[in-house]
Design a protein around this motif. Structure first.
Motif, PDB file in Angstrom:
ATOM      1  N   ALA A 630       0.942  -1.182  -0.001  1.00  0.00           N
ATOM      2  CA  ALA A 630       0.076   0.112   0.031  1.00  0.00           C
ATOM      3  C   ALA A 630       1.043   1.215   0.043  1.00  0.00           C
ATOM      4  CB  ALA A 630      -0.890  -0.101   1.288  1.00  0.00           C
ATOM      5  N   ALA A 631       1.942   1.251   0.683  1.00  0.00           N
ATOM      6  CA  ALA A 631       2.980   2.337   0.719  1.00  0.00           C
ATOM      7  C   ALA A 631       3.861   2.573  -0.693  1.00  0.00           C
ATOM      8  CB  ALA A 631       3.774   2.308   1.733  1.00  0.00           C
ATOM      9  N   LEU A 632       3.601   1.765  -1.647  1.00  0.00           N
ATOM     10  CA  LEU A 632       4.470   1.711  -2.846  1.00  0.00           C
ATOM     11  C   LEU A 632       4.041   3.202  -3.574  1.00  0.00           C
ATOM     12  CD1 LEU A 632       4.990  -1.662  -3.880  1.00  0.00           C
ATOM     13  CD2 LEU A 632       6.713  -0.229  -3.358  1.00  0.00           C
ATOM     14  N   ASN A 633       2.716   3.509  -3.828  1.00  0.00           N
ATOM     15  CA  ASN A 633       1.986   4.539  -4.417  1.00  0.00           C
ATOM     16  C   ASN A 633       2.727   5.915  -3.691  1.00  0.00           C
ATOM     17  OD1 ASN A 633       0.920   2.926  -6.159  1.00  0.00           O
ATOM     18  ND2 ASN A 633      -1.077   3.790  -6.188  1.00  0.00           N
ATOM     19  N   PHE A 634       2.576   6.991  -4.607  1.00  0.00           N
ATOM     20  CA  PHE A 634       2.956   8.269  -3.909  1.00  0.00           C
ATOM     21  C   PHE A 634       1.398   8.888  -3.702  1.00  0.00           C
ATOM     22  CE2 PHE A 634       6.452   7.824  -7.007  1.00  0.00           C
ATOM     23  CZ  PHE A 634       7.621   7.766  -6.072  1.00  0.00           C
ATOM     24  N   PRO A 635       1.321   9.612  -2.663  1.00  0.00           N
ATOM     25  CA  PRO A 635       2.242   9.499  -1.428  1.00  0.00           C
ATOM     26  C   PRO A 635       1.601   8.093  -0.904  1.00  0.00           C
ATOM     27  CG  PRO A 635       0.518  10.946  -0.895  1.00  0.00           C
ATOM     28  CD  PRO A 635       0.334  10.808  -2.461  1.00  0.00           C
ATOM     29  N   HIS A 636       0.486   7.562  -0.986  1.00  0.00           N
ATOM     30  CA  HIS A 636       0.051   6.126  -0.448  1.00  0.00           C
ATOM     31  C   HIS A 636      -1.226   5.660  -1.085  1.00  0.00           C
ATOM     32  CE1 HIS A 636      -1.349   3.271   2.578  1.00  0.00           C
ATOM     33  NE2 HIS A 636      -0.156   3.334   3.037  1.00  0.00           N
ATOM     34  N   THR A 637      -1.417   4.390  -1.185  1.00  0.00           N
ATOM     35  CA  THR A 637      -2.596   3.741  -1.928  1.00  0.00           C
ATOM     36  C   THR A 637      -3.859   4.275  -1.274  1.00  0.00           C
ATOM     37  OG1 THR A 637      -1.150   1.916  -2.495  1.00  0.00           O
ATOM     38  CG2 THR A 637      -3.740   1.705  -3.009  1.00  0.00           C
ATOM     39  N   ARG A 638      -3.971   4.057   0.021  1.00  0.00           N
ATOM     40  CA  ARG A 638      -5.231   4.215   0.892  1.00  0.00           C
ATOM     41  C   ARG A 638      -5.310   5.306   2.039  1.00  0.00           C
ATOM     42  NH1 ARG A 638      -4.081  -1.290   2.438  1.00  0.00           N
ATOM     43  NH2 ARG A 638      -2.666  -1.012   4.394  1.00  0.00           N
ATOM     44  N   ASP A 639      -3.989   5.691   2.448  1.00  0.00           N
ATOM     45  CA  ASP A 639      -3.731   6.661   3.371  1.00  0.00           C
ATOM     46  C   ASP A 639      -4.077   8.003   2.981  1.00  0.00           C
ATOM     47  OD1 ASP A 639      -3.519   4.431   5.131  1.00  0.00           O
ATOM     48  OD2 ASP A 639      -1.603   4.811   5.643  1.00  0.00           O
ATOM     49  N   HIS A 640      -4.672   8.770   3.847  1.00  0.00           N
ATOM     50  CA  HIS A 640      -5.169  10.206   3.562  1.00  0.00           C
ATOM     51  C   HIS A 640      -3.881  11.227   4.033  1.00  0.00           C
ATOM     52  CE1 HIS A 640      -8.540   9.050   1.367  1.00  0.00           C
ATOM     53  NE2 HIS A 640      -9.144   8.567   2.448  1.00  0.00           N
ATOM     54  N   PHE A 641      -3.663  12.241   3.579  1.00  0.00           N
ATOM     55  CA  PHE A 641      -2.761  13.148   3.836  1.00  0.00           C
ATOM     56  C   PHE A 641      -3.351  14.513   3.830  1.00  0.00           C
ATOM     57  CE2 PHE A 641      -0.132   9.780   2.788  1.00  0.00           C
ATOM     58  CZ  PHE A 641       0.898   9.706   3.543  1.00  0.00           C
ATOM     59  N   PRO A 642      -4.254  14.692   4.923  1.00  0.00           N
ATOM     60  CA  PRO A 642      -5.045  15.971   5.004  1.00  0.00           C
ATOM     61  C   PRO A 642      -3.825  17.179   5.084  1.00  0.00           C
ATOM     62  CG  PRO A 642      -5.506  14.758   6.956  1.00  0.00           C
ATOM     63  CD  PRO A 642      -4.691  13.776   5.977  1.00  0.00           C
ATOM     64  N   HIS A 643      -2.572  16.937   5.666  1.00  0.00           N
ATOM     65  CA  HIS A 643      -1.774  18.146   5.535  1.00  0.00           C
ATOM     66  C   HIS A 643      -0.970  18.509   4.359  1.00  0.00           C
ATOM     67  CE1 HIS A 643      -2.457  17.199   9.893  1.00  0.00           C
ATOM     68  NE2 HIS A 643      -2.491  18.612  10.175  1.00  0.00           N
ATOM     69  N   LEU A 644      -1.346  17.567   3.161  1.00  0.00           N
ATOM     70  CA  LEU A 644      -0.742  17.836   2.075  1.00  0.00           C
ATOM     71  C   LEU A 644      -1.780  18.691   1.137  1.00  0.00           C
ATOM     72  CD1 LEU A 644       1.312  14.665   1.174  1.00  0.00           C
ATOM     73  CD2 LEU A 644       2.144  16.985   1.899  1.00  0.00           C
ATOM     74  N   ASP A 645      -3.012  19.112   1.651  1.00  0.00           N
ATOM     75  CA  ASP A 645      -4.095  19.788   0.917  1.00  0.00           C
ATOM     76  C   ASP A 645      -3.281  20.907   0.184  1.00  0.00           C
ATOM     77  OD1 ASP A 645      -6.117  18.333   1.179  1.00  0.00           O
ATOM     78  OD2 ASP A 645      -7.155  19.804   2.553  1.00  0.00           O
ATOM     79  N   GLY A 646      -3.667  20.841  -1.381  1.00  0.00           N
ATOM     80  CA  GLY A 646      -3.151  21.656  -2.162  1.00  0.00           C
ATOM     81  C   GLY A 646      -1.808  21.667  -2.711  1.00  0.00           C
ATOM     82  N   LEU A 647      -0.967  20.636  -2.031  1.00  0.00           N
ATOM     83  CA  LEU A 647       0.350  20.428  -2.526  1.00  0.00           C
ATOM     84  C   LEU A 647       0.204  19.127  -3.525  1.00  0.00           C
ATOM     85  CD1 LEU A 647       2.593  20.675   0.763  1.00  0.00           C
ATOM     86  CD2 LEU A 647       2.505  22.122  -1.219  1.00  0.00           C
ATOM     87  N   LEU A 648      -0.821  18.358  -3.087  1.00  0.00           N
ATOM     88  CA  LEU A 648      -0.982  17.084  -4.125  1.00  0.00           C
ATOM     89  C   LEU A 648      -1.380  17.377  -5.439  1.00  0.00           C
ATOM     90  CD1 LEU A 648      -2.481  14.546  -1.590  1.00  0.00           C
ATOM     91  CD2 LEU A 648      -0.162  14.461  -2.452  1.00  0.00           C
ATOM     92  N   PRO A 649      -0.611  16.640  -6.576  1.00  0.00           N
ATOM     93  CA  PRO A 649      -1.417  17.098  -7.868  1.00  0.00           C
ATOM     94  C   PRO A 649      -2.562  16.391  -8.151  1.00  0.00           C
ATOM     95  CG  PRO A 649       0.321  15.162  -7.848  1.00  0.00           C
ATOM     96  CD  PRO A 649       0.208  15.685  -6.253  1.00  0.00           C
ATOM     97  N   PRO A 650      -3.399  16.891  -9.269  1.00  0.00           N
ATOM     98  CA  PRO A 650      -4.771  16.488  -9.339  1.00  0.00           C
ATOM     99  C   PRO A 650      -4.624  15.069  -9.581  1.00  0.00           C
ATOM    100  CG  PRO A 650      -4.389  18.530 -10.460  1.00  0.00           C
ATOM    101  CD  PRO A 650      -3.183  18.107  -9.738  1.00  0.00           C
TER     102      PRO A 650
END
Ligand code: FES
Length: 677
Positions: A630-650
Motif C-alpha cells: 500500500a505504501a509503494l504509491n505516491f504518497p500512499h494507496t489508501r492513507d490520506h494526507f490532509p496536511h498535504l492539501d493543495g500540494l498534491l497533484p490533481p
C-alpha cells in the motif's frame, strides 16, 4: 574499443561503477564513470597523485572477485616510482599506468580524490547535565618515611581517600609504571584521572586541568567523532570520514557477507575501522591543540554490524534467523585492547547497548538524544540511513523496528546517484508550466538557471536531491501515483523511451562528465521501495501501539537534516502529520553518544531503555507485506494526507492506484532484493 571484453569496475568510496573495456587505464575508467582522480603529471607515472588501492577478495554483492591480478603488470616506469617511494604494498597502483584486465573494486584514497567528500554532520546544541565518567583529582601525597611499609600507590590511595572519600580504587598498570616518577616530579602534588570512581587511569605531576573524551558514531557509510571537554561539555572539534569499510560492501548485509566469504574478512574490516578511528582521534586532537594522552574516555555507537566489527566480533550470526548478537549489553573495554592507539592508553571505551538483531547502539543513542521514552506525545522517530531505524511511542510504551531501506537515499542504486559531495545535485525544482527543471549542486549557492551551463559541473545526484526530484516529478504529474512515468508528459526534458520513459535532469553541457544526468523508471522504483519500507515499518508500529496518527515526527540521520519535510511527506516517506510538528534533527545518534560521554547516568538509562523498548520484527509480521504494497504509491494507496492539501497533484486524486497484483509482485521482488542487498 569495440569487440573487447568488458569488466565491472567499482570505485569506492563514491560507489560509482560501470563495465569497462579490457585494457582501459584505471584513470580513464574513473573519469568515464565520473570519479575524479588527481593527476598532476598528466599520466607520466612520476607524480604519484593518481595512486589507488585494489581491494582483494570476493564481493558477493557485486558478484565478482577483485584482485591485483586483474590489472596489467607493473611496468618499469611505475616500478621505479614505487621503488623511489620505498612502497612495499603491492595493492597500490598508479591509476594512469594500471589497465583493467578483470573485475575490480578500487579504493581511491582521500589524498588521490580530486573532489573530497563532504560529510555533512555537525553537533547540535543540546543541554546536557555534566557527570562524566572520568574526573580529575588534585591532591598532595605525604611521602613515606623510613620504616613506612607503604608504596607510592598506597600513599596516593590514602590521599584520595582522605581528601575525596574515594575508596576501593585500583590503578591501571601503565599508570602504575609512571607513578613514582610523576609523584616526585610534582613534589608530591599529583593530579589523578579516575574512571567511574574505580580506577586511576592517568597521573600527572602537580596541578593539571583538562580531561577530554570522544563521542563516536560509526555509521555504515560515515563515521563522525566529536571531541568534548569533559568539564564543560563543549565540543572542541568534530571530525568525520567515509567509513573505510565501504569498499567491502555498501550496506550491512554485504559486510556480513564479506566476513562470511573471506577468511580474513572480519580482521580486515576491523583493522580498517580501528585505523579510521585512530585517524579521526588524531585529527580531532590536533585541531583542539591537545595531545593523545588528554583523551581519557570514549563512547562508541553504531548499528549492530558496525558494533560487532569494531569489537572484533564476527557479525555472521546477525545475518541469519534468529539474528542473534554476541551481546546486547553495554560493553566497557580498554582502548588499547581495541587497538585505539591515538588516545590515552588507560582510557576505557564504552559501547552503548543494542536492542535487537538489527536495532543497534546507534538507535539507543537516538533514543537518549530525542527522549521519546519521556514524552506524553506519541512520537515517530525515523533514523534514515542505509538501514532505517524507527522508534514509535511515548513514556508509556515505546516500540522499535528496523526497516531495510537499502542505500537509495544515500545515492546508491540510482542511475546517476552519488554521495553528498561537491557537484551532487541536492535541490530540484520543476517549473509547473514548462516542466523544465532547475537545480542546485553542493558547493554552489546558485541555481542552474542563474549560471552558464558550463559552470554548473553537475556530477550526479545525492540522497536529498533524489527525494526532491521524485517529489517534484510527482507534484507536476510527470510521475503518476503508481510511480510510473506519465508517457503523455509534454516536457522537452521527458523522453518516453521504450514505453517506460526517462527524465533529463541535467543536460550534457551542465555536467562534469559531458553526459546527461537522467532519472529513470528504475530510479523511481528504488525510491518507492525505500520509502515504502520506512512507511510500512512506521504503520506496523502504529498498529502495535494502537494509534492511527502520531503527534510528532522526528527525522534523524545525517541525511535527515537536509531533507525537505514537505517533499518527504509528498512522496509518502512517513504518515500524515502537521508539518509544523515534523522536525529534522540531524545526527541524533552522534548527539546521543555525546550525551552518554558527558553523563554517566545516561549510560544506565540507555541500558534500561534498551531492555524496555519493545522490538517488532517486521520480517515476520504478516501485515508488513500489505502495508508495504500500500505504501509503494505516491504518497500512499489508501492513507490520506490532509496536511498535504493543495500540494498534491490533481492526478493523485483521479489516477488509478498501482494495480494490486503488480504491486504485490513488486513487493515480493522488493523483499527479495532488500534481503539480498
Ligand atoms: S598521473 Fe602522475 S603518476 Fe599517474
Amino acid at each position: 574499443m569495440p569487440g573487447l571484453p568488458k569488466h565491472l569496475v567499482i570505485f569506492q568510496p563514491s560507489g560509482r561503477r560501470g563495465e569497462v573495456p579490457e585494457g582501459t587505464p584505471l584513470l580513464d575508467a574513473a573519469r568515464d564513470l565520473g570519479v575524479e582522480i588527481e593527476s598532476i603529471c598528466g599520466g607520466q607515472q612520476t607524480c604519484g597523485k593518481c595512486k589507488v588501492l585494489v581491494e582483494e577478495g570476493e564481493f558477493q554483492k557485486y558478484g565478482i572477485r577483485s584482485s591485483s591480478d586483474h590489472l596489467s603488470p607493473t611496468g618499469e616506469t611505475e616500478r621505479a616510482y614505487w621503488e623511489r617511494r620505498k612502497h612495499g604494498d603491492s595493492r597500490y597502483r598508479l591509476s594512469c599506468a594500471a589497465c583493467v584486465q578483470g573485475p575490480l573494486v578500487i579504493t581511491v584514497p582521500e589524498e588521490s580524490q580530486a573532489r573530497k567528500q563532504i560529510i555533512r554532520k555537525s553537533a547540535t546544541e543540546r543541554v546536557i547535565e555534566m557527570d562524566p565518567a572520568v574526573r580529575q583529582y588534585y591532591t598532595n601525597v605525604t611521602p613515606s618515611t623510613l620504616g613506612d611499609e607503604r608504596g607510592d600507590w598506597e600513599l596516593l590511595q590514602a590521599a584520595l581517600r582522605d581528601r575525596f572519600g574515594l575508596t576501593g580504587l585500583r590503578i591501571d598498570l601503565p599508570t602504575l609504571q609512571t607513578l613514582q616518577d610523576v609523584q616526585r616530579a610534582g613534589k608530591w602534588g599529583v593530579t589523578a584521572s579516575v574512571w567511574n570512581d574505580q580506577e586511576v587511569i592517568r597521573v600527572q605531576p602537580g596541578y593539571a586541568e583538562g580531561a577530554y573524551g570522544l563521542a563516536v558514531d560509526i555509521g555504515t557509510t560515515t563515521v563522525v567523532a566529536h571531541l568534548c571537554d569533559l568539564r564543560t561539555g563543549a565540543v572542541l572539534a568534530t571530525e568525520a570520514m567515509m567509513n573505510p569499510q565501504v569498499p567491502f560492501g555498501e550496506d550491512i548485509l554485504s559486510r556480513i557477507s564479506y566476513a562470511q566469504t573471506n577468511k580474513d574478512g572480519l580482521a580486515r574490516m576491523n583493522g580498517t575501522i580501528v585505523d579510521g578511528l585512530n585517524k579521526l582521534a588524531t585529527r580531532a586532537t590536533r585541531r583542539a591543540d591537545l595531545v593523545p594522552d588528554d583523551i581519557s574516555d570514549v563512547v562508541l555507537v553504531g548499528n549492530t554490524v558496525m558494533h560487532h566489527i569494531v569489537l572484533g566480533v564476527s557479525p555472521v550470526h546477525i545475518g541469519g534467523s534468529p539474528f542473534t548478537l554476541a551481546t546486547y549489553d553495554p560493553v566497557n573495554v580498554k582502548a588499547r585492547d581495541l587497538g585505539l592507539t591515538a588516545i590515552n592508553q588507560g582510557a576505557w571505551v564504552h559501547v552503548l547497548p543494542c536492542e535487537a538483531g538489527y536495532v543497534g547502539a546507534d538507535n539507543v543513542a537516538v533514543l537518549l538524544a530525542e527522549e521519546p521514552h519521556r514524552q506524553d506525545d506519541v512520537v515517530l522517530v525515523i533514523d534514515i540511513g542505509t538501514n532505517g531505524e524507527i522508534l514509535l511511542g511515548n513514556k508509556e510504551h515505546l516500540l522499535s523496528a528496523s526497516s531495510p531501506t537499502g542505500p537509495a537515499f544515500e545515492g546508491a542504486q540510482i542511475t546517476h546517484g552519488m554521495r553528498a559531495a561537491p557537484g551532487a545535485v541536492e535541490r530540484v525544482r520543476i517549473d509547473p508550466k514548462t516542466l523544465i527543471p532547475r537545480f542546485r549542486v553542493i558547493g554552489d549557492e546558485r541555481w542552474s538557471d542563474e549560471m552558464p551551463p558550463g559552470e554548473i559541473q553537475a556530477a550526479g545526484i545525492c540522497g536529498s536531491g533524489i527525494i526532491e526530484v521524485v517529489a517534484e516529478l510527482f507534484a507536476r504529474g510527470i510521475v503518476l501515483p503508481s510511480g510510473k512515468f506519465n508517457l503523455a508528459t509534454p516536457s522537452p526534458n521527458f523522453r518516453p523511451n521504450e514505453r517506460v520513459g526517462e527524465y533529463v535532469l541535467a543536460t550534457a553541457d551542465q555536467t562534469s562528465t559531458g553526459h546527461e544526468i537522467v532519472i529513470t523508471q528504475n530510479d523511481i522504483r528504488a525510491v518507492q521501495l525505500a520509502k515504502a519500507a520506512l512507511y510500512a515499518g512506521a504503520k506496523l508500529l502504529m498498529a502495535h501501539r494502537g494509534v492511527d496518527r502520531v503527534n510528532r515526527v522526528i527525522l534523524a540521520g545525517a541525511f535527515g537534516s537536509y531533507i525537505s519535510k514537505e517533499q518527504a511527506m509528498l512522496i509518502g516517506l512517513f504518515p500524515d502529520c502537521d508539518l509544523d510538528k515534523v522536525y529534522a534533527v540531524g545526527n541524533a545518534a552522534g548527539d546521543g553518544a555525546r550525551i552518554a560521554l558527558l553523563n554517566r547516568a545516561k549510560r544506565n538509562e540507555a541500558r534500561e531503555a534498551a531492555r524496555w523498548v519493545e522490538y517488532v520484527e517486521t520480517a515476520v509480521e504478516m501485515e508488513f507485506q500489505d502495508e508495504f504494497v500500500a505504501a509503494l504509491n505516491f504518497p500512499h494507496t489508501r492513507d490520506h494526507f490532509p496536511h498535504l492539501d493543495g500540494l498534491l497533484p490533481p492526478a493523485s486524486l483521479s489516477q488509478p492506484s498501482t494495480d494490486d497484483r503488480e504491486a504485490r509482485r513488486r513487493a515480493r521482488k522488493a523483499r527479495v532484493r532488500i534481503k539480498s542487498s
